[in-house]
Design an enzyme around this catalytic site. Sequence first.
Site, short mmCIF file in Angstrom:
data_model
loop_
_atom_site.label_atom_id
_atom_site.label_comp_id
_atom_site.label_asym_id
_atom_site.label_seq_id
_atom_site.Cartn_x
_atom_site.Cartn_y
_atom_site.Cartn_z
N HIS A 116 26.12 100.89 -29.52
CA HIS A 116 25.86 99.47 -29.26
C HIS A 116 26.90 98.63 -28.72
CE1 HIS A 116 27.79 98.32 -33.02
NE2 HIS A 116 27.23 99.33 -33.57
N ASP A 172 26.57 94.97 -28.97
CA ASP A 172 26.69 93.91 -29.86
C ASP A 172 27.62 94.18 -31.12
OD1 ASP A 172 24.67 95.73 -31.04
OD2 ASP A 172 23.90 94.12 -32.13
N GLU A 223 22.04 96.34 -32.40
CA GLU A 223 21.99 97.19 -33.51
C GLU A 223 22.48 96.67 -34.90
OE1 GLU A 223 23.74 100.15 -36.56
OE2 GLU A 223 24.77 98.45 -35.64
N HIS A 239 33.31 94.76 -39.70
CA HIS A 239 32.61 93.80 -40.13
C HIS A 239 33.77 92.62 -40.97
CE1 HIS A 239 28.35 95.08 -39.90
NE2 HIS A 239 29.17 95.81 -38.90
#
Length: 377
Positions: free
Chosen positions: A68, A70, A135, A350
């Site tokens: 992905h 994104d 995703e 993250h």
Amino acid sequence: MSDTPTLALAKDLLSRQSITPEDAGCQELMIKQLEALGFTIEIMVFEDTTNFWARRGNKAPLFTFAGHTDVVPTGDLTHWNTNPFEPTIIDGMLYARGAADMKGSLACMVVAVERFVAEHPNHKGSISFLITSDEEGPFINGTTRVVDTLQERNEIIDMCIVGEPSSTAHVGDVVKNGRRGSLTGNLTVKGIQGHVAYPHIARNPIHQAMPALSELATTVWDNGNDYFPPTSFQIPNMNGGTGASNVIPGTVDIMFNFRFSTESTVDELQQRVVEILDKHDLEYELDWIINGLPFLTDTGDLLTAVVNAVDTVNQQKPQLLTTGGTSDGRFIAQMGSQVIELGPVNATIHKVNECVNVEDLEKLTDMYQEVLNNLLA
């Protein structure tokens, strides 16, 4: 010294602010390099999501790199030591949002294929890419829609590597050869609202629900197996009441989630939950969301190729685990595909100051190329 091809592409991808579901031109960069290798490109746009399917060859087996473009939002920029969309190398670490999850992997995939095709222009089978910008978001219009399209025309992926950050201390120390399933229940238990001083003419749904919730929380759903831990039940959200201290609520809303192994099915879990709720004479409404089914690749050519590739590069075989959350591998596995996740270290994903070891990107490129050598040379 100039950047390696892997690092150069990684930097180009990381400089684009592709916060989910935006792609911000990342896929164009990949497509340009894949077209030069003779890939046929099919762009699939579903609502706000951009996906592409690229394929080279029309023979079996069909090997796929999936990933992905994104990324998750950056969070508070004041907590970053660098601009998250200006990739920066400090002490051998590449800092940027998406460095580990998973634009670094995407660069490794493309460069590995470039090298492999240069050495084996008439390789066996077919190579493909399944790339999405959905995703990190609701995962509605991304990989799952592309998989549906492929299945409708009977174009089935045989083997797939997902570039999710699987590693813990150094690249390739862990590969994920499966994932648990995820099943969410949204439960509303109904009572009768009233004054707390007059409970005999009201019915407190929180009190009524507690014994059932206690039983759900302590039930042994299965014992797991060699690859999966036992199925877990958790209540992440519960909401009831008006906020006043003198009102018995009329309803209570409870969200619960199963992370389940291949030892349990959705139907079995749903049936057992209903049996427990009914045993406690609750008045309720219950809706289910199947977030993903469990999958496992415990044997096969792909697993052998990946383990041997990691061993060739690291001089050490990887550990096989199924821990962690869900990934898009769950959608691809429903085609009957062999699916393995192999990617960078996941320690900073993250988080602020997300980063990846630059040397690990070069090693990961070598691993991906060696997998292709093992399967399609």
